[in-house]
Design an enzyme around this catalytic site. Sequence first.
Site, PDB file in Angstrom:
ATOM      1  N   ASN A 120      65.645 111.616  47.840  1.00  0.00           N
ATOM      2  CA  ASN A 120      64.894 110.405  47.302  1.00  0.00           C
ATOM      3  C   ASN A 120      66.755 110.072  47.373  1.00  0.00           C
ATOM      4  O   ASN A 120      66.441 108.474  46.335  1.00  0.00           O
ATOM      5  CB  ASN A 120      64.435 111.321  45.386  1.00  0.00           C
ATOM      6  CG  ASN A 120      64.866 110.715  44.295  1.00  0.00           C
ATOM      7  OD1 ASN A 120      64.386 109.012  44.276  1.00  0.00           O
ATOM      8  ND2 ASN A 120      65.396 110.766  43.243  1.00  0.00           N
ATOM      9  N   HIS A 174      61.360 108.050  40.362  1.00  0.00           N
ATOM     10  CA  HIS A 174      61.444 106.371  39.972  1.00  0.00           C
ATOM     11  C   HIS A 174      59.917 105.650  41.130  1.00  0.00           C
ATOM     12  O   HIS A 174      60.048 106.382  42.269  1.00  0.00           O
ATOM     13  CB  HIS A 174      62.227 105.782  39.751  1.00  0.00           C
ATOM     14  CG  HIS A 174      62.640 106.027  38.793  1.00  0.00           C
ATOM     15  ND1 HIS A 174      63.911 106.967  38.778  1.00  0.00           N
ATOM     16  CD2 HIS A 174      63.164 105.396  37.857  1.00  0.00           C
ATOM     17  CE1 HIS A 174      63.922 106.827  37.375  1.00  0.00           C
ATOM     18  NE2 HIS A 174      64.169 106.203  36.937  1.00  0.00           N
TER      19      HIS A 174
END
Length: 337
Positions: free
Chosen positions: A186, A154
Amino acid sequence: MSKVTFAVIAAAGAATGAIATAVLYGSRKQSTTPSTTTTTTTIGPTGTSPPPPMPYGQQAPPPRSIIPPVDPSGLFQYGFPGPVNDLRPAASLTSSYDRRTRNPFWVAEHITPTSLAMSNGDRKHSYFAEDTAIPEKFRGKLKDYFRSGYDRGHQVPAADAKWSQEAMDDTFALSNMCPQVGDGFNRDYWAHFEDFCRRLTGRYPSVRIVTGPLYLPRRGEDGKWKVSYEVIGNPPNISVPTHFYKVIFAEDGLVGGNVALGAFVLPNAVIPNDKPLKDFEVPIEAVERASGLEFATKLPSTRTKKLCQEIPCSILVKEYKDRQRSFGKGQQQPQLR
């Protein structure tokens, strides 16, 4: 200061993960913003036209005395080649999409203490989805990530959009994703960095964040600088960024008030959790030069402050699973003082 050195962070070897080093960009900082003039050229009855504007310091050529025998812009009758940047306004984000890399150029979000305190969205009801607003041949596909070794990372995190289910669903479109290293980035350091941005709302009533990918050069064994990155998918479709940036605008909430600016560039690689966040701080001009984008061009310098001089720029390490559980419970974020 008449000169500014722009540091752009490059990834180190795999043995040590991501340790910042510098690719130096030198440039003179302009004291004033140069004006841009648009000139409209028309063909008159005599078949002459005024000369186009010349770069500063060059002498203008004599006026043309004949009508050009060619019309390069006539191509547009068959369609404009591009590039076309798909602008996506959504409830929780606004983004500009890069059809060539199948990644966003940038994604902008806005968080406040009120938005983060609301818990009307649950990520277990959201699903990763291809963005059908993007033409199919330029679209990132779910299958591109299958067994790629990369997370669907994201750019605007789902945890920033809990205020409604629609807002959270918006963050799961692949146009808000880039391939990111999972463990060590991440799911670790990058997630801690996102948490740092949320904690800024303990000090600032309004925080705006622009996030996006970079494709930076590194010096090869032959001494030459080259840009090299992986492309995932079969056939190859989505580019894997070498780095990611965040530009942060922390607003004091007053009309015409001050804005604390911070810019950071992180390698898309494993980063130890004990790595200081300030090691990734760069001048905002470094992100501009590396990305081809411009930020804060309409923000007067008299209203700007340096974020990391106003607050401590450091991450708070939390275990990924514990952090995931807290996202759905609307827990109060620790504040920065």
